[in-house]
Write a protein that holds these residues in place. Structure first.
Motif, PDB file in Angstrom:
ATOM      1  N   THR A 314     -15.191  -5.208  -8.024  1.00 31.37           N
ATOM      2  CA  THR A 314     -13.980  -6.196  -7.839  1.00 31.37           C
ATOM      3  C   THR A 314     -12.852  -5.482  -6.919  1.00 31.37           C
ATOM      4  O   THR A 314     -11.602  -5.978  -7.155  1.00 31.37           O
ATOM      5  CB  THR A 314     -13.047  -6.546  -9.426  1.00 31.37           C
ATOM      6  N   LEU A 315     -13.287  -4.517  -5.975  1.00 35.14           N
ATOM      7  CA  LEU A 315     -12.188  -3.645  -5.267  1.00 35.14           C
ATOM      8  C   LEU A 315     -11.183  -4.758  -4.554  1.00 35.14           C
ATOM      9  O   LEU A 315     -10.231  -4.215  -4.313  1.00 35.14           O
ATOM     10  CB  LEU A 315     -12.837  -2.635  -4.801  1.00 35.14           C
ATOM     11  N   ASP A 316     -11.892  -5.821  -4.021  1.00 34.06           N
ATOM     12  CA  ASP A 316     -11.144  -6.740  -3.253  1.00 34.06           C
ATOM     13  C   ASP A 316      -9.709  -7.348  -4.229  1.00 34.06           C
ATOM     14  O   ASP A 316      -9.081  -7.729  -3.201  1.00 34.06           O
ATOM     15  CB  ASP A 316     -11.932  -7.708  -2.664  1.00 34.06           C
ATOM     16  N   ARG A 317      -9.903  -7.238  -5.273  1.00 36.81           N
ATOM     17  CA  ARG A 317      -8.571  -7.808  -6.106  1.00 36.81           C
ATOM     18  C   ARG A 317      -7.622  -6.907  -6.494  1.00 36.81           C
ATOM     19  O   ARG A 317      -6.820  -7.278  -7.275  1.00 36.81           O
ATOM     20  CB  ARG A 317      -9.336  -8.575  -7.345  1.00 36.81           C
ATOM     21  N   LEU A 318      -7.904  -5.506  -6.044  1.00 35.92           N
ATOM     22  CA  LEU A 318      -6.942  -4.533  -6.491  1.00 35.92           C
ATOM     23  C   LEU A 318      -6.119  -3.941  -5.140  1.00 35.92           C
ATOM     24  O   LEU A 318      -7.028  -3.632  -4.303  1.00 35.92           O
ATOM     25  CB  LEU A 318      -7.778  -3.337  -7.255  1.00 35.92           C
ATOM     26  N   THR A 319      -4.880  -4.092  -5.203  1.00 34.11           N
ATOM     27  CA  THR A 319      -4.442  -3.433  -4.188  1.00 34.11           C
ATOM     28  C   THR A 319      -3.982  -1.767  -4.688  1.00 34.11           C
ATOM     29  O   THR A 319      -3.266  -1.620  -5.466  1.00 34.11           O
ATOM     30  CB  THR A 319      -2.922  -4.169  -3.870  1.00 34.11           C
ATOM     31  N   ILE A 320      -4.527  -0.872  -3.730  1.00 39.61           N
ATOM     32  CA  ILE A 320      -4.336   0.317  -4.138  1.00 39.61           C
ATOM     33  C   ILE A 320      -2.933   1.060  -3.374  1.00 39.61           C
ATOM     34  O   ILE A 320      -2.973   0.455  -2.094  1.00 39.61           O
ATOM     35  CB  ILE A 320      -5.388   1.424  -3.750  1.00 39.61           C
ATOM     36  N   GLU A 321      -2.048   1.491  -4.038  1.00 39.53           N
ATOM     37  CA  GLU A 321      -0.570   1.767  -3.514  1.00 39.53           C
ATOM     38  C   GLU A 321      -0.622   3.584  -3.426  1.00 39.53           C
ATOM     39  O   GLU A 321      -1.022   4.021  -4.403  1.00 39.53           O
ATOM     40  CB  GLU A 321       0.427   1.245  -4.282  1.00 39.53           C
ATOM     41  N   TRP A 322       0.113   3.996  -2.420  1.00 35.91           N
ATOM     42  CA  TRP A 322       0.386   5.367  -1.993  1.00 35.91           C
ATOM     43  C   TRP A 322       1.913   5.477  -1.904  1.00 35.91           C
ATOM     44  O   TRP A 322       2.556   4.670  -1.572  1.00 35.91           O
ATOM     45  CB  TRP A 322      -0.365   5.745  -0.979  1.00 35.91           C
ATOM     46  N   HIS A 323       2.299   6.714  -2.461  1.00 38.14           N
ATOM     47  CA  HIS A 323       3.544   7.289  -2.420  1.00 38.14           C
ATOM     48  C   HIS A 323       3.950   7.406  -0.712  1.00 38.14           C
ATOM     49  O   HIS A 323       2.873   7.968  -0.200  1.00 38.14           O
ATOM     50  CB  HIS A 323       3.990   8.258  -3.204  1.00 38.14           C
ATOM     51  N   ASP A 324       5.090   7.370  -0.463  1.00 39.45           N
ATOM     52  CA  ASP A 324       5.370   7.995   0.731  1.00 39.45           C
ATOM     53  C   ASP A 324       5.587   9.467   0.863  1.00 39.45           C
ATOM     54  O   ASP A 324       5.643   9.981  -0.343  1.00 39.45           O
ATOM     55  CB  ASP A 324       6.884   7.215   1.319  1.00 39.45           C
ATOM     56  N   GLY A 325       5.615   9.907   2.205  1.00 39.89           N
ATOM     57  CA  GLY A 325       5.847  11.397   2.243  1.00 39.89           C
ATOM     58  C   GLY A 325       4.411  12.089   2.201  1.00 39.89           C
ATOM     59  O   GLY A 325       3.519  11.444   2.440  1.00 39.89           O
ATOM     60  N   THR A 326       4.481  13.598   1.911  1.00 38.87           N
ATOM     61  CA  THR A 326       3.296  14.275   2.218  1.00 38.87           C
ATOM     62  C   THR A 326       3.104  15.271   1.105  1.00 38.87           C
ATOM     63  O   THR A 326       4.189  15.509   0.384  1.00 38.87           O
ATOM     64  CB  THR A 326       3.267  15.048   3.660  1.00 38.87           C
ATOM     65  N   CYS A 327       1.835  15.526   0.945  1.00 40.00           N
ATOM     66  CA  CYS A 327       1.625  16.532  -0.391  1.00 40.00           C
ATOM     67  C   CYS A 327       0.797  17.926   0.472  1.00 40.00           C
ATOM     68  O   CYS A 327      -0.233  17.528   1.351  1.00 40.00           O
ATOM     69  CB  CYS A 327       0.974  15.892  -1.183  1.00 40.00           C
TER      70      CYS A 327
END
Ligand code: AMP
Ligand code: GLY
Length: 416
Positions: A314-327
């Motif tokens: 069901t990965l199409d139903r999940l929005t994966i979010e990322w922080h701005d910036g760099t690590c």
């Protein structure tokens, strides 16, 4: 829910650091874990290649979900075995993990599905390999077919060096992993690591990361497991990421499904950004180390939700979010690594790290209330910043706080 994580390096520490922040997680067991993981999970001394021992552990603890992080247990079919016993597991099954475990499988797949990579040939005997090397000339790349702890690859500058590498592989230098040898055209360009979460059909790409494999500054010296990483990599523009998705990642995930080997988990695409476009250096069937240490602090979404979506399709139903910036993550290694090194040295200064610097532990152990070294790569000192420069400066400020006898690290992570 209760989780079991297989592995005991910096990558696993970063994953467990993230998982332990999930409100859904009550308890984490880790086999075998390390000195840093022990603060977040109950570590149980079962080796990652002891499949029977790991299955017995699952039977005893009944985890709701098991994350299989390293390559060996994936290649040995731990996910299949767990599923056969009714356990949920995150990671590809054996027939998909082969994309990492056999370089010739991966190369043949890329040839069949027109996925850009170096030209190559596969050999099962030293005589034909030598003949091919002599015909092709140098530089040329010699690779043991199987898993060889990242040491099975020689980028040979001369024909003699190439022949010596092939002879060593056939002579048993990498055990069974070198009984078959892949010989490749040498590609030139910066490298990038792209991780894709996938349920076998849908996919979600993480920001590209950059590993730093050679042991010394300026990319000199022998290759290591990785001396540091930054994420996102400034070398991969959004436009280039789109090309990578369209010409490499999507065709690979689709090819695996077409071949009856649906890949569920994290597909690691190692790339070379050549003058003629991105081309695949290798696939791995797992998160990379140390890229994960630089990637995971940027992940906003609950990792448990991502793993469940990959397992359930069901990965199409999940929005994966990322922080701005760099690590940025700087690895501190034992004196002598990647050659022989001493273990058991006391690590000082971990308590002095600034609050926004994380020490992901790799080769560490606790002994008599002290933290000691227990491996070649010891710590991944990691920090996030609004910019790459800020992340790098913070990580190196952290490195200055920590010490152990013989410690060495690169001073140009993220700068090259
Ligand atoms: P691998 O274990 O396949 O990732 O290879 C280890 C390292 O060897 C890579 O990160 C590259 O730096 C280098 N390498 C592998 N294949 C090639 C190639 N075809 N051309 C140039 N360098 C390569
Ligand atoms: N960073 C290289 C690897 O995980 O294979």
């Amino acid at each position: 829910m209760n989780l079991l994580v297989i592995g005991g390096g910096g990558r696993e520490h970063a994953l467990i650091w993230k998982l332990s922040q999930s409100r859904k997680v009550d308890k984490i067991w880790c086999a075998p874990g390390n000195g840093g993981i022990a603060a977040l999970a109950e570590c149980i001394p079962v080796k990652t290649t002891d499949i029977a021992g790991l299955l017995a552990l699952a039977e005893e603890k009944h985890p709701d979900l098991t994350l299989v992080a390293p390559d060996d247990p994936l290649a040995m079919g731990l996910v299949d075995e767990l599923e056969a016993r009714g356990f949920r597991a995150f990671g590809p099954r054996k027939n998909a993990a082969v994309i990492e475990a056999s370089k010739s499988f991966a190369k043949d797949l890329m040839r069949k599905y027109h996925i850009p990579t170096a030209r190559y040939a596969v050999f099962d005997d030293a005589e034909s390999a030598r003949k091919y090397i002599t015909e092709q000339g140098a530089p040329i790349v010699i690779k043991a077919d199987g898993l060889a702890l990242g040491k099975g690859v020689t980028v040979a500058r001369t024909v003699e060096e190439a022949i010596a590498a092939a002879d060593a592989a056939f002579g048993g230098a990498f055990g069974n992993a070198g009984a078959r040898v892949v010989i490749e055209e040498c590609m030139v360009g910066p490298e990038a690591s792209v991780f894709c979460f996938t349920d076998g059909t849908h996919m979600s790409l993480a920001p590209a990361a950059q590993d730093h494999k050679p042991v010394y500054d300026g990319n000199r010296g022998p290759n290591t497991g990785g001396m540091g990483a930054v994420c996102p990599s400034g070398k991969v523009t959004p436009e280039l990421m789109e090309v990578i998705r369209e010409t490499i990642v999507a065709p690979t995930v689709n090819a695996m499904r077409t071949e009856g080997r649906p890949f569920q988990g994290v597909l690691y695409v190692g790339l070379m950004l050549t003058a003629t476009g991105p081309r695949v250096v290798e696939f791995n069937a797992r998160f990379g180390d140390p890229e994960t240490q630089a990637l995971i602090p940027l992940l906003k979404t609950d990792l448990v939700d991502i793993m469940n979506a990959c397992i359930e399709g069901t990965l199409d139903r999940l929005t994966i979010e990322w922080h701005d910036g760099t690590c940025a993550c700087v690895v501190m290694a034992s004196g002598g690594y990647p050659g022989a090194y001493t273990k058991g040295l006391q690590i000082h200064g971990l308590g002095k790290l600034p609050r926004d610097v994380i020490a992901f532990h790799a080769g560490t152990a606790r002994k008599d209330g002290k933290m000691i070294t227990a491996g070649g790569r010891v710590l991944g000192i990691t920090a996030r910043g609004a910019t790459l420069d800020e992340a790098i400066d913070k990580a190196y400020a952290g490195v200055q706080c920590v010490s152990f006898d013989g410690a060495h690290y690169r001073t140009d992570i993220g700068r090259i």
